[in-house]
Scaffold this motif. Structure first.
Motif, short mmCIF file in Angstrom:
data_model
loop_
_atom_site.label_atom_id
_atom_site.label_comp_id
_atom_site.label_asym_id
_atom_site.label_seq_id
_atom_site.Cartn_x
_atom_site.Cartn_y
_atom_site.Cartn_z
N ARG A 1 0.83 -1.20 0.00
CA ARG A 1 0.00 0.00 0.00
C ARG A 1 0.87 1.26 0.00
N GLY A 2 1.96 1.20 0.74
CA GLY A 2 2.88 2.34 0.76
C GLY A 2 3.54 2.57 -0.58
N VAL A 3 3.88 1.50 -1.30
CA VAL A 3 4.47 1.64 -2.64
C VAL A 3 3.45 2.29 -3.59
N LEU A 4 2.21 1.86 -3.51
CA LEU A 4 1.19 2.47 -4.35
C LEU A 4 1.04 3.95 -4.03
N VAL B 1 -5.66 8.68 -4.48
CA VAL B 1 -5.62 7.86 -3.26
C VAL B 1 -7.01 7.34 -2.95
N GLY B 2 -8.00 8.22 -3.03
CA GLY B 2 -9.37 7.81 -2.73
C GLY B 2 -9.90 6.75 -3.66
N VAL B 3 -9.52 6.82 -4.93
CA VAL B 3 -10.03 5.86 -5.92
C VAL B 3 -9.20 4.58 -5.93
N LEU B 4 -7.89 4.70 -6.10
CA LEU B 4 -7.06 3.51 -6.31
C LEU B 4 -6.79 2.74 -5.02
N MET B 5 -6.53 3.44 -3.93
CA MET B 5 -6.18 2.72 -2.71
C MET B 5 -7.41 2.09 -2.07
N HIS C 1 -8.23 4.56 2.98
CA HIS C 1 -7.28 5.55 3.47
C HIS C 1 -7.72 6.26 4.73
N GLY C 2 -8.97 6.38 5.00
CA GLY C 2 -9.43 6.92 6.27
C GLY C 2 -9.34 8.43 6.40
N GLY C 3 -8.93 9.14 5.36
CA GLY C 3 -8.86 10.58 5.42
C GLY C 3 -10.21 11.20 5.10
N SER C 4 -10.55 12.31 5.75
CA SER C 4 -11.84 12.95 5.52
C SER C 4 -11.71 14.06 4.49
N LEU C 5 -12.78 14.32 3.77
CA LEU C 5 -12.77 15.39 2.78
C LEU C 5 -12.55 16.73 3.47
N THR C 6 -13.13 16.90 4.66
CA THR C 6 -12.96 18.14 5.40
C THR C 6 -11.49 18.38 5.73
N ALA D 1 0.36 12.37 3.78
CA ALA D 1 -0.06 11.09 4.35
C ALA D 1 -0.70 11.28 5.71
N ALA D 2 -0.19 12.25 6.47
CA ALA D 2 -0.76 12.51 7.80
C ALA D 2 -2.18 13.02 7.72
N VAL D 3 -2.55 13.60 6.58
CA VAL D 3 -3.91 14.09 6.38
C VAL D 3 -4.79 13.03 5.74
N LEU D 4 -4.25 12.28 4.80
CA LEU D 4 -5.04 11.34 4.02
C LEU D 4 -5.33 10.03 4.75
#
Length: 327
Positions: A110-113, A158-162, A169-174, A289-292
């Motif tokens: 996942r990190g490589v992607l 990230v949102g689509v492929l991961m 990914h667990g990141g919020s749009l906000t 990454a800290a946000v996503l």
């Protein structure tokens, strides 16, 4: 032909070890053995958020919008750079996802992607292009366009492929809007007034870049250490990760160089294409990454980004000098 200038960044490009990577490794070890916990961890998390907001504000403030728009005129070269960054490398990242768990753990895959979805570097890709006697102006424009577009493109990919490959990914749009896009947009708005000052005081942005990276690395690893997320990362797993990252880098370097020839680009433009299209930004990747991602996932994706960053510095430094010698 005179030799290109040797700015301080070139000292990094010519070496095999990036001092920033050394600092990151030291911070990673600190996070492993002395992780932040309790109230201290909460304070660091708040400081990290503020640092990321400041970082992306400065990104917007120091990028002249007119220069980016002017650079779009060389559509064939700029389009090739963007294709290498956001099409070719993500395809290679998706191919890595086909590896079985016994070869490379899911978190590292996942990190490589994730690293293949990042924008290009700015400073090092421009320096490498200069060393190779390539089209420096095109490299500056291409790297800038890559970073500007990456503020939007990377979170979307990230949102689509991961998510599609099982790596939610667990990141919020906000969070993406408030910590990445909004600060960058505000920086672009005030850029005509403060942009020149920011560019003249490069030490401020360099300190912010490095400080944010180290802070993100420490807090992410601390949270992963407390949760036990890194317990399964062995020396063998790290070696396999290095090999996989090296193969990904070799693939994009070869495709960029020979693909540029097929497109009819001259040698100077091909040098810029190789150096911009094959590099990925550590300065953007770790804070983003800290946000996503959730903290544990962010720590997992950080390791491939760091490994690839060191490999690209060492490899591109050698290739740039070789291109310059054969001209």
């Amino acid at each position: 032909m005179p030799r290109p200038d040797r700015p301080r960044l070139l000292q990094i490009a010519r070496g095999w070890v990036d001092p920033l990577v050394v600092m990151i490794v030291a911070v990673l070890l600190l996070g492993l053995f002395v992780p932040a916990q309790g109230g201290f961890a909460d304070v660091l998390a708040t400081v990290r958020t503020c640092a990321i907001v400041l970082l992306f504000f400065l990104y917007g403030a120091r990028m002249p919008t007119r220069e980016v728009l002017d650079g779009l005129r060389n559509w064939r070269l700029q389009g090739s750079m963007l294709a290498a960054t956001y099409v070719l490398l993500p395809v290679l990242g998706l191919l890595v996802q086909l590896l079985p768990d016994a070869v490379l753990a899911p978190d590292l895959r996942r990190g490589v992607l994730y690293l293949t979805l990042l924008p290009s570097t700015v400073q090092s890709s421009v320096v490498f292009t200069s060393v190779a006697r390539g089209n420096v102006a095109a490299a500056i424009t291409g790297a800038t366009i890559s970073n500007v577009s990456g503020i939007v493109v990377t979170p979307l990919m990230v949102g689509v492929l991961m998510t599609a490959t099982g790596g939610a990914h667990g990141g919020s749009l906000t969070g993406i809007l408030l910590q990445l896009l909004l600060p960058f947009a505000v920086g672009q708005v005030v850029q005509p007034w403060i942009g020149g000052w920011v560019r003249r005081h490069a030490r401020i942005t360099r300190f912010t870049d490095r400080g944010t990276i180290l802070l993100v690395a420490y807090t992410s690893v601390s949270q992963a250490s407390v949760s036990g997320a890194w317990d399964d990362v062995t020396a063998v797993a790290l070696l396999v990760l290095v090999v996989v990252c090296a193969l990904v880098l070799a693939g994009v370097l070869a495709a960029s160089w020979w693909g540029g020839a097929r497109l009819g680009l001259d040698r100077a433009d091909r040098a810029a294409l190789v150096m911009v299209g094959s590099t990925k930004s550590l300065a953007t990747g770790l804070p983003m990454a800290a946000v996503l991602f959730t903290p544990v996932v962010a720590a997992g994706v950080a390791l491939p980004v760091i490994v690839f960053h060191q490999l690209q510095l060492a490899t591109c430094a050698v290739i740039a000098r070789r291109i310059a010698r054969v001209q």
